[in-house]
Design a protein around this motif. Sequence first.
Motif, PDB file in Angstrom:
ATOM      1  N   VAL A 148       0.818  -1.219   0.000  1.00  0.00           N
ATOM      2  CA  VAL A 148       0.000   0.000   0.000  1.00  0.00           C
ATOM      3  C   VAL A 148       0.849   1.265   0.000  1.00  0.00           C
ATOM      4  CG1 VAL A 148      -1.940  -1.119   1.153  1.00  0.00           C
ATOM      5  CG2 VAL A 148      -0.163  -0.025   2.526  1.00  0.00           C
ATOM      6  N   GLY A 149       2.163   1.111  -0.146  1.00  0.00           N
ATOM      7  CA  GLY A 149       3.056   2.270  -0.087  1.00  0.00           C
ATOM      8  C   GLY A 149       3.412   2.793  -1.462  1.00  0.00           C
ATOM      9  N   VAL A 150       4.709   2.816  -1.762  1.00  0.00           N
ATOM     10  CA  VAL A 150       5.156   3.334  -3.054  1.00  0.00           C
ATOM     11  C   VAL A 150       4.835   2.315  -4.144  1.00  0.00           C
ATOM     12  CG1 VAL A 150       6.991   4.679  -1.981  1.00  0.00           C
ATOM     13  CG2 VAL A 150       7.470   2.363  -2.771  1.00  0.00           C
ATOM     14  N   PRO A 151       4.617   2.774  -5.378  1.00  0.00           N
ATOM     15  CA  PRO A 151       4.311   1.840  -6.476  1.00  0.00           C
ATOM     16  C   PRO A 151       5.532   1.044  -6.895  1.00  0.00           C
ATOM     17  CG  PRO A 151       4.488   4.087  -7.304  1.00  0.00           C
ATOM     18  CD  PRO A 151       4.560   4.178  -5.803  1.00  0.00           C
ATOM     19  N   VAL A 152       5.296  -0.008  -7.672  1.00  0.00           N
ATOM     20  CA  VAL A 152       6.373  -0.879  -8.134  1.00  0.00           C
ATOM     21  C   VAL A 152       7.358  -0.115  -9.009  1.00  0.00           C
ATOM     22  CG1 VAL A 152       6.906  -2.974  -9.427  1.00  0.00           C
ATOM     23  CG2 VAL A 152       4.861  -2.883  -8.006  1.00  0.00           C
ATOM     24  N   THR A 153       6.880   0.905  -9.719  1.00  0.00           N
ATOM     25  CA  THR A 153       7.741   1.675 -10.608  1.00  0.00           C
ATOM     26  C   THR A 153       8.712   2.579  -9.854  1.00  0.00           C
ATOM     27  OG1 THR A 153       6.003   3.362 -10.763  1.00  0.00           O
ATOM     28  CG2 THR A 153       6.069   1.659 -12.479  1.00  0.00           C
ATOM     29  N   GLN A 154       8.482   2.791  -8.555  1.00  0.00           N
ATOM     30  CA  GLN A 154       9.366   3.609  -7.725  1.00  0.00           C
ATOM     31  C   GLN A 154       9.723   2.820  -6.462  1.00  0.00           C
ATOM     32  OE1 GLN A 154       6.595   7.040  -7.598  1.00  0.00           O
ATOM     33  NE2 GLN A 154       8.296   8.241  -8.394  1.00  0.00           N
ATOM     34  N   PRO A 155      10.423   1.708  -6.593  1.00  0.00           N
ATOM     35  CA  PRO A 155      10.632   0.818  -5.448  1.00  0.00           C
ATOM     36  C   PRO A 155      11.544   1.407  -4.387  1.00  0.00           C
ATOM     37  CG  PRO A 155      11.946   0.089  -7.295  1.00  0.00           C
ATOM     38  CD  PRO A 155      11.090   1.204  -7.805  1.00  0.00           C
ATOM     39  N   SER A 156      11.063   1.404  -3.161  1.00  0.00           N
ATOM     40  CA  SER A 156      11.890   1.758  -2.013  1.00  0.00           C
ATOM     41  C   SER A 156      12.507   0.466  -1.478  1.00  0.00           C
ATOM     42  CB  SER A 156      11.037   2.427  -0.941  1.00  0.00           C
ATOM     43  OG  SER A 156      10.066   1.510  -0.455  1.00  0.00           O
ATOM     44  N   LEU A 157      13.231   0.567  -0.365  1.00  0.00           N
ATOM     45  CA  LEU A 157      13.819  -0.638   0.224  1.00  0.00           C
ATOM     46  C   LEU A 157      12.735  -1.625   0.645  1.00  0.00           C
ATOM     47  CD1 LEU A 157      16.681   0.945   2.376  1.00  0.00           C
ATOM     48  CD2 LEU A 157      16.882  -0.228   0.177  1.00  0.00           C
ATOM     49  N   GLY A 158      11.633  -1.103   1.171  1.00  0.00           N
ATOM     50  CA  GLY A 158      10.535  -1.984   1.571  1.00  0.00           C
ATOM     51  C   GLY A 158       9.928  -2.719   0.396  1.00  0.00           C
ATOM     52  N   MET A 159       9.774  -2.039  -0.735  1.00  0.00           N
ATOM     53  CA  MET A 159       9.227  -2.676  -1.919  1.00  0.00           C
ATOM     54  C   MET A 159      10.194  -3.722  -2.464  1.00  0.00           C
ATOM     55  SD  MET A 159       6.810  -3.067  -4.043  1.00  0.00           S
ATOM     56  CE  MET A 159       5.721  -1.691  -3.655  1.00  0.00           C
ATOM     57  N   LEU A 160      11.501  -3.445  -2.393  1.00  0.00           N
ATOM     58  CA  LEU A 160      12.489  -4.431  -2.847  1.00  0.00           C
ATOM     59  C   LEU A 160      12.427  -5.689  -1.989  1.00  0.00           C
ATOM     60  CD1 LEU A 160      15.575  -2.115  -3.529  1.00  0.00           C
ATOM     61  CD2 LEU A 160      14.030  -3.136  -5.210  1.00  0.00           C
ATOM     62  N   ILE A 161      12.254  -5.516  -0.685  1.00  0.00           N
ATOM     63  CA  ILE A 161      12.118  -6.684   0.200  1.00  0.00           C
ATOM     64  C   ILE A 161      10.866  -7.466  -0.160  1.00  0.00           C
ATOM     65  CG2 ILE A 161      11.787  -7.429   2.594  1.00  0.00           C
ATOM     66  CD1 ILE A 161      13.357  -4.919   3.432  1.00  0.00           C
TER      67      ILE A 161
END
Length: 288
Positions: free
Chosen positions: A229-242
């Motif tokens: 529910v955070g940043v989109p896949v196109t702008q991955p943060s560290l949490g999205m990478l995990i």
Amino acid sequence: MFKEFVQQFLTSKLAVAGLILLVIFLLLAIFAPWIAPQNPFDLASLDIMDSKLPPGSLNGAGNMTYWLGTDGQARDVFSAILYGMRISLFVGVVSVSSAFAIGTAVGLIAAYFGRFIDALLMRIVDIQLSFPSILVALILLAVLGKGVDKVIYALVAVQWAYFARAARGAAIVERNREYVEAARCQGLSWPRILWRHLFPNCIPPLMVIATIDLAHAIALEATLSFLGVGVPVTQPSLGMLISNGFEFLMSGDYWISFFPGIALALVVIAINLVGDHLRDILNPRNTI
């Protein structure tokens, strides 16, 4: 004064190590486009045949080494971490700075005017603090949708109350001092009294909270992104990478989540080390 502060700060080797590590991370994030071996967002540079390669593997052309491996989209994990760190640190710094400004203004106004205004504003703060931060952020993002800006709005909404409470507590101690009374007698406007007289004396506790909240904001953003529910896949943060590598853990491709997780942990630990020592310096009663 500044020299004494620096000398006190240097007494803690852990805090100095945390500050050095934090500066390194900031530099890596800022200069990511020049340091990263690959632009993980450039689809033309990705080869699907290089997906999920283990650490130390060569790419298909044999001219590039993936020191931390690749993820399911064939992105170099090391490059993705550098770019992801940019987003995580940006979200943390902007959200904390905004919450600092809003919360401090609310706290100073409540302390200066007192009575009904103080009671009203502090009841709003109490209501805000009574709910878990992640619950409020989840509800807000469910309404606002995904996006870096949306995550920042949500984090500001859950953080400003901490600054408001701290600013009010510090300002109440100062509002009846002689210099404030003298400013009133000179006919200075209340915004000027708040900005020029009360605010400077409230900075030390607010800076401690800002440092600790920076680590909290980065960790909370990572949690929200991990939950989708955070940043989109196109702008991955560290949490999205995990999150992207979580589904591959059971198949043995640990590095996709492991290395971004280590980077996130080190960033949070570095900030906390600095923040804990700042708290001890600015509030000697906490020193054991």
